[in-house]
Enzyme design. Structure first.
Site, PDB file in Angstrom:
ATOM      1  N   PHE A 113      -6.443   5.225   0.675  1.00  0.00           N
ATOM      2  CA  PHE A 113      -7.865   5.322   1.015  1.00  0.00           C
ATOM      3  C   PHE A 113      -8.137   6.363   2.091  1.00  0.00           C
ATOM      4  O   PHE A 113      -9.300   6.624   2.418  1.00  0.00           O
ATOM      5  CB  PHE A 113      -8.388   3.961   1.477  1.00  0.00           C
ATOM      6  CG  PHE A 113      -8.234   2.861   0.460  1.00  0.00           C
ATOM      7  CD1 PHE A 113      -7.993   3.141  -0.885  1.00  0.00           C
ATOM      8  CD2 PHE A 113      -8.311   1.537   0.840  1.00  0.00           C
ATOM      9  CE1 PHE A 113      -7.843   2.128  -1.822  1.00  0.00           C
ATOM     10  CE2 PHE A 113      -8.167   0.511  -0.087  1.00  0.00           C
ATOM     11  CZ  PHE A 113      -7.931   0.810  -1.424  1.00  0.00           C
ATOM     12  N   GLN A 149      -6.608   0.388   5.043  1.00  0.00           N
ATOM     13  CA  GLN A 149      -6.131  -0.831   4.385  1.00  0.00           C
ATOM     14  C   GLN A 149      -4.983  -0.517   3.432  1.00  0.00           C
ATOM     15  O   GLN A 149      -3.993  -1.248   3.363  1.00  0.00           O
ATOM     16  CB  GLN A 149      -7.282  -1.493   3.629  1.00  0.00           C
ATOM     17  CG  GLN A 149      -6.967  -2.893   3.163  1.00  0.00           C
ATOM     18  CD  GLN A 149      -8.208  -3.598   2.650  1.00  0.00           C
ATOM     19  OE1 GLN A 149      -8.665  -3.322   1.532  1.00  0.00           O
ATOM     20  NE2 GLN A 149      -8.768  -4.488   3.463  1.00  0.00           N
ATOM     21  N   PHE A 150      -5.101   0.564   2.711  1.00  0.00           N
ATOM     22  CA  PHE A 150      -4.006   1.172   1.959  1.00  0.00           C
ATOM     23  C   PHE A 150      -4.044   2.664   2.265  1.00  0.00           C
ATOM     24  O   PHE A 150      -5.128   3.250   2.366  1.00  0.00           O
ATOM     25  CB  PHE A 150      -4.138   0.937   0.453  1.00  0.00           C
ATOM     26  CG  PHE A 150      -3.897  -0.484   0.040  1.00  0.00           C
ATOM     27  CD1 PHE A 150      -2.620  -0.900  -0.333  1.00  0.00           C
ATOM     28  CD2 PHE A 150      -4.925  -1.407   0.041  1.00  0.00           C
ATOM     29  CE1 PHE A 150      -2.388  -2.220  -0.701  1.00  0.00           C
ATOM     30  CE2 PHE A 150      -4.700  -2.718  -0.323  1.00  0.00           C
ATOM     31  CZ  PHE A 150      -3.422  -3.135  -0.694  1.00  0.00           C
ATOM     32  N   GLU A 192     -14.297   4.770   5.896  1.00  0.00           N
ATOM     33  CA  GLU A 192     -13.092   5.345   6.507  1.00  0.00           C
ATOM     34  C   GLU A 192     -13.389   6.568   7.362  1.00  0.00           C
ATOM     35  O   GLU A 192     -12.847   6.733   8.450  1.00  0.00           O
ATOM     36  CB  GLU A 192     -12.066   5.695   5.423  1.00  0.00           C
ATOM     37  CG  GLU A 192     -11.341   4.509   4.838  1.00  0.00           C
ATOM     38  CD  GLU A 192     -12.095   3.821   3.720  1.00  0.00           C
ATOM     39  OE1 GLU A 192     -11.573   2.843   3.162  1.00  0.00           O
ATOM     40  OE2 GLU A 192     -13.222   4.279   3.392  1.00  0.00           O
ATOM     41  N   HIS A 197      -2.624   2.501  -5.102  1.00  0.00           N
ATOM     42  CA  HIS A 197      -2.114   1.691  -4.002  1.00  0.00           C
ATOM     43  C   HIS A 197      -0.624   1.944  -3.783  1.00  0.00           C
ATOM     44  O   HIS A 197       0.058   1.120  -3.187  1.00  0.00           O
ATOM     45  CB  HIS A 197      -2.340   0.193  -4.261  1.00  0.00           C
ATOM     46  CG  HIS A 197      -3.773  -0.217  -4.273  1.00  0.00           C
ATOM     47  ND1 HIS A 197      -4.604   0.023  -5.338  1.00  0.00           N
ATOM     48  CD2 HIS A 197      -4.536  -0.851  -3.341  1.00  0.00           C
ATOM     49  CE1 HIS A 197      -5.810  -0.447  -5.073  1.00  0.00           C
ATOM     50  NE2 HIS A 197      -5.801  -0.982  -3.864  1.00  0.00           N
TER      51      HIS A 197
END
Length: 680
Positions: free
Chosen positions: A446, A442-443, A420, A487
């Site tokens: 992160f 992606q979430f 990331e 998440h």
């Protein structure tokens, strides 16, 4: 390192005589500047200095070997890059003195700046991020089919940073023409290399990344120059990254205040004997290319340049405070050519079309609106590159980019390694080189792995040296889907206290598309929060085509007179349901943008209803609602008939089980809070 070292020799190199003489001058100039700066440090004219004495051959050799239009990413000890590229001395001196005539207008010190004119990008204090930025520039060159390379310096200490691994790994996977130069000078402040890494050579790590790597003598200017020149020629034709370890030594302290008492005396003596300047001068004299008289004349000439630069810097005015100027330079100027959308319809599950909207609109789910906005952005901005985990063939875990690779190609829709921080930095590098990037987490949770790049690089870049950071970061966030602590977070408050970021958080499909298009068009870094639970549960009328919802403008979702619910994201829908359940005539203000914030809209709604309930999904303590409540209390106090009320999630991580998550969320406490506030 031992105190027994081989002598410097130059006989095996083929650089022409004129270039050798020029390299000597290029070595001498930073040495003489440094000697002057050490005096100025003692005199209090400058406040800090990181000496590169004894390491000049690396900076000078690299800068001389590359073309002037190829980007170099420097560290503290790379003065030779700036002087070899003819950065005006008066501007350098003004920079170090904190004057507005420098590159940062007194906002940052030493080498923490860049110059697009000279294709130099300076470091930030956090070691490592510059390597990802250099990879981003290299990606831009590769996409544009430009036969160019980029070069990033790091030290032996910086190779322990996670960013080193991420940048090299991604550059290797994508075969980017970037040269990573490690200045292995023996010490990370006071920590010797024996305590920094276990491999014999730092270049040995290149094997693990699948890239070429080599070790050279960093004190031999001809070896540096010829090696880098040859590598650059090869990389321009066959793009790939290379790891180059330059062995050298730091004969002075990490910075002058730290000294060198921890360094064995015999090491300093041995490396001083291998000084790159004096040894090269001896070589040139032996070859008949330099005489004592020429040496003195050249020294006199450069000292005159230094004196003239210092005189010019001294004549520049000192930095003066100007609050309006400072606040005005947080963001790069933004101009929008896309039409604005008509006011969004009420954000309900079954919205009505926006009256008078001149563009055709269709009923779209939230997720479809985001996908449409991203697709329109790709069409509107040919330089836009999408990067994220699994976003290419797979279409992303939420399928927002499904089919994008077929339309836009694998160059512009790029799967990334799980890096990331490097990917955000590569996005910034793309921007520096003239491109535009969208990075998908992606979430949203992160994003912690890329925190440094966002808050210390993207956010501060324009304020520091007027370089825009044209990067949008998409963050799928929020609970209500049984995804647990990692998440489900909504982490806007981690970033709202960081000047320089723009932060948007749409609550309905029309705004989701319009705010995303506005973010992609904006030259500033924009964090785009999108609530996962709304992806497929919420539909609404969405205009066709490319339109912008203005960043920094709130919207009244429901007019009312009894109290104001100030909220955003999922909070808008909780508020609508609560109003329907209670019949309370509440006005619902959807902030839409958290930075910049629409203070006029907040003030207007509080003046209208005289009661304010601030609602958000994140935990209460430290949440963004605290800032909103403080502002309302300070600036709208005389309009209030009741205390400002905050309602937010519990101060716990987001739990997994449905019953626990329901207790965590503020929705179940909203009706009671509204009734209490009305009854006050």
């Amino acid at each position: 390192m031992t105190a027994t070292l081989p002598p410097l020799t130059y006989g095996s190199f083929t650089t022409d005589e004129a270039t050798q003489v020029k390299l000597y001058e290029d070595l001498l100039r930073p040495r003489l500047i440094e000697e002057k700066m050490l005096k100025q440090l003692r005199q209090g004219i400058i406040s800090k200095w990181f000496s590169g004495i004894g390491q000049e051959a690396i900076s000078v050799g690299c800068a001389a070997a590359l073309n002037d239009d190829e980007y170099m990413f420097t560290m503290h000890r790379n003065l030779g890059v700036f002087t070899t590229r003819n950065v005006p001395l008066e501007r350098l001196f003004a920079q170090w003195q904190g004057k507005p005539g420098g590159f940062t207008q007194g906002r940052d010190r030493s080498f923490h700046f860049g110059s697009q004119e000279h294709k130099i990008v300076g470091m930030i204090s956090h070691l490592g991020p510059q390597m990802s930025l250099a990879a981003g520039v290299a990606l831009r060159h590769k996409l544009m089919k430009e036969p160019k390379v980029s070069l990033a310096f790091t030290g032996d200490g910086g190779t322990s940073q996670g960013e080193f691994h991420e940048a090299l790994n991604t550059a290797a996977v994508w075969k980017l023409p970037v040269l990573f130069v490690v200045e292995n000078n023996g010490w990370g402040l006071s920590t010797p290399v024996s305590e920094q890494y276990a491999c014999e050579n730092l270049a040995d790590r290149g094997v693990g990344y699948g890239m070429r790597s080599l070790v050279i003598d960093g004190n031999n200017v001809l070896e540096v120059y010829e090696t880098v020149r040859q590598l650059a020629e090869e990389m321009r034709t066959n793009p790939e990254p290379v790891l180059l370890e330059c062995r050298t030594f730091r004969v002075r302290g990490h910075e002058e205040a730290s000294g060198v008492k921890y360094v064995p005396k015999d090491q300093i003596e041995a490396w001083t004997a291998r000084d790159p300047l004096s040894n090269f001068a001896t070589h040139l004299k032996e070859k008949g290319l330099l005489t004592g008289a020429k040496e003195k004349a050249l020294t006199k000439k450069i000292k005159a340049e230094i004196d003239a630069g210092l005189k010019a810097a001294a004549a520049m005015p000192d930095t003066e405070g100007d609050v309006a100027r400072e606040l005005g330079d947080i963001y790069a100027p933004s101009t929008s050519t896309a039409p604005a959308a008509a006011p969004a319809p009420p954000a309900t599950r079954n919205p009505q079309p926006a009256p008078g909207n001149p563009q055709p609109a269709t009923d779209r789910r939230m997720i479809d609106a985001i996908s449409d906005g991203l697709r329109e952005g790709m069409r509107a901005h040919p330089d836009l590159v999408l990067m994220g985990q699994d976003i290419a063939d797979y279409g992303g875990v939420f399928k927002i980019t499904d089919g994008f690779m077929d339309e836009f190609g694998a160059d512009r829709v790029r799967n990334t390694p799980l890096c990331e921080s490097a990917i955000i930095g590569i996005g910034q590098g793309l921007s520096i080189a003239g491109g535009k990037a969208m990075v998908e987490m992606q979430f949203g949770d992160f994003v912690t792995c890329g925190f440094n790049q966002i808050v210390n690089n993207l956010a501060k870049l324009h304020y520091r040296w007027q370089q825009s950071a044209d990067v949008t970061v998409r963050l799928p966030v929020g609970g209500g889907v049984g995804a647990g602590p990692y998440h489900s977070q909504t982490m806007e408050a981690w970033f709202t206290s960081v000047p320089g970021l723009k932060i948007v958080y749409p609550s309905n499909p029309a705004d989701a598309k319009g705010l995303l298009l506005a973010a992609l068009a904006d030259p500033n870094p924009v964090l785009y929060f999108e609530h996962k639970a709304l992806y497929r549960s919420l539909s609404g009328e969405v205009p066709a085509g490319n339109y912008h919802t203005e960043i920094g403008k709130a919207a009244v979702t429901r007019p009312g007179s009894t109290l104001s619910i100030i909220t955003y994201g999922m909070g808008v829908h909780w508020a609508l349901k609560a109003v329907e359940a209670t019949g309370i005539d509440a006005e619902i203000l959807d902030l839409r943008s958290l930075a910049p914030l629409d203070y006029d809209a907040i003030s207007a709604t509080v003046k209208k209803t005289n009661r304010a309930l601030i609602l958000h999904e994140a935990s209460l303590t430290g949440g963004f609602g605290g800032e909103l409540a403080a502002w309302v209390g300070e600036y709208c106090f005389e309009d209030l008939d009741a205390p400002v009320r905050r309602l937010a999630a519990l101060d716990t991580p987001v739990p997994f089980a449905a019953a626990l998550e329901a207790d965590y969320m503020p929705e179940g406490r909203l009706v009671g809070a509204m009734e209490e506030l009305v009854a006050y």
